[in-house]
Design a protein around this motif. Structure first.
Motif, PDB file in Angstrom:
ATOM      1  N   GLN A  21      11.524   2.691   2.883  1.00 47.52           N
ATOM      2  CA  GLN A  21      10.323   3.216   3.534  1.00 47.52           C
ATOM      3  C   GLN A  21       9.774   2.221   4.553  1.00 47.52           C
ATOM      4  OE1 GLN A  21       9.293   6.239   3.137  1.00 47.52           O
ATOM      5  NE2 GLN A  21       7.301   6.227   4.147  1.00 47.52           N
ATOM      6  N   ARG A  79      11.976   2.060   7.608  1.00 50.25           N
ATOM      7  CA  ARG A  79      12.119   3.339   8.313  1.00 50.25           C
ATOM      8  C   ARG A  79      13.595   3.747   8.426  1.00 50.25           C
ATOM      9  NH1 ARG A  79       8.420   0.520  11.229  1.00 50.25           N
ATOM     10  NH2 ARG A  79       9.904   0.101  12.917  1.00 50.25           N
ATOM     11  N   TYR A 131       9.875   6.948  -1.154  1.00 48.20           N
ATOM     12  CA  TYR A 131      10.566   7.036   0.131  1.00 48.20           C
ATOM     13  C   TYR A 131      10.654   8.496   0.539  1.00 48.20           C
ATOM     14  CZ  TYR A 131      14.556   7.007   3.397  1.00 48.20           C
ATOM     15  OH  TYR A 131      15.372   7.192   4.479  1.00 48.20           O
ATOM     16  N   ASP A 132      10.228   8.801   1.775  1.00 49.18           N
ATOM     17  CA  ASP A 132      10.141  10.205   2.177  1.00 49.18           C
ATOM     18  C   ASP A 132      11.377  10.707   2.921  1.00 49.18           C
ATOM     19  OD1 ASP A 132       9.849   8.995   4.654  1.00 49.18           O
ATOM     20  OD2 ASP A 132       7.710   9.458   4.838  1.00 49.18           O
TER      21      ASP A 132
END
Length: 250
Positions: free
Chosen positions: A206, A209, A235-236
């Motif tokens: 995360q 990125r 974490y997306d």
């Protein structure tokens, strides 16, 4: 780039997987990241014994390098075609001596260097075949390196073995694929500067990125589904577990 998971078990082989080893290919060039216990056998499912072009060893714990001793036998004692020419091997200081000691019965003290061209890894940027690579020292009880591999505007980062550290975050910044160790379980093991757990791997992805996270180096005594859930909680981006034989196009 094509990434193939040769082995992904941490600490020792599981019933289903050899230890850490990952094949990266581009433009006909084959770079192997680590060669842990059992990796040489699995590697032959994906590439010929004499078709590798270079090897990177993140550190000198057995689960990341010990099958180099068997690979020495393959290259040194080859009868058909004669002994292999030295192949580049990038590893921490003392790699040749450590492998020679582990093998324990070489024809001479310099036999390993007759088939491997050893290069001592230091933090910085290098060219290996068609790849632009950057290596950074990470947080582990022995000298250990993470590596970022770039080709054709794409990038993958491999953590090696590490605890949480800024160097790993910086190396993985904006990586298309982050192959990250997750040996520990959040809330269970708490040993500083040794390994990441699933949550910490997710947090590192995360912060950096990363576009995709693949969890690896999970020992047989760790529940991978717990680590997967812990990583997804923080974490997306997409997360999955490494598995032997799985390939990724980066």
């Amino acid at each position: 780039m094509k990434l193939t998971v040769v082995g992904c078990s941490g600490s020792f082989p599981s019933a289903d997987s050899a230890c850490s080893s990952y094949l990266v290919e581009a433009d006909g060039y084959r770079l192997l990241l680590d060669m842990g216990n059992g990796a040489l056998g699995e590697l032959q499912r994906h590439v010929g014994l004499y078709d590798l072009d270079a090897i990177f060893l993140s550190h000198l714990h057995a689960d990341h390098c010990i099958d180099m001793c068997a690979y020495f036998v393959v290259r040194y004692y080859r009868h058909d075609g004669g002994r292999c020419e030295p192949m580049p091997v990038y590893g921490p200081e003392g790699t040749e001596q450590r492998l020679t000691t582990a093998h324990a019965d070489t024809p001479s003290a310099s036999a390993f260097s007759e088939v491997f061209d050893f290069h001592t890894v230091k933090p910085g940027s290098y060219e290996i075949g068609p790849f632009s690579v950057r290596m950074e020292k990470v947080c582990h009880p022995v000298e250990s390196y993470a590596i970022r591999v770039e080709h054709g505007g794409r990038s993958l980062t491999y953590s090696g073995d590490t605890g949480p550290c800024a160097a790993l975050d910086e190396l993985a910044e904006d990586s298309d694929l982050f192959l990250c160790e997750a040996a520990f379980t959040h809330g269970k093991e708490n040993i500083p500067a040794l390994h990441l757990n699933g949550r910490e791997a997710g947090e590192a992805a995360q912060r950096s990125r990363t576009r995709k996270l693949v969890l690896t180096h999970i020992p047989p005594w760790t529940d991978p589904q717990v680590n997967l859930a812990d990583a997804r909680a923080v974490y997306d981006g997409p997360v999955e577990l490494a598995a032997p034989g799985v390939t990724y196009t980066v």
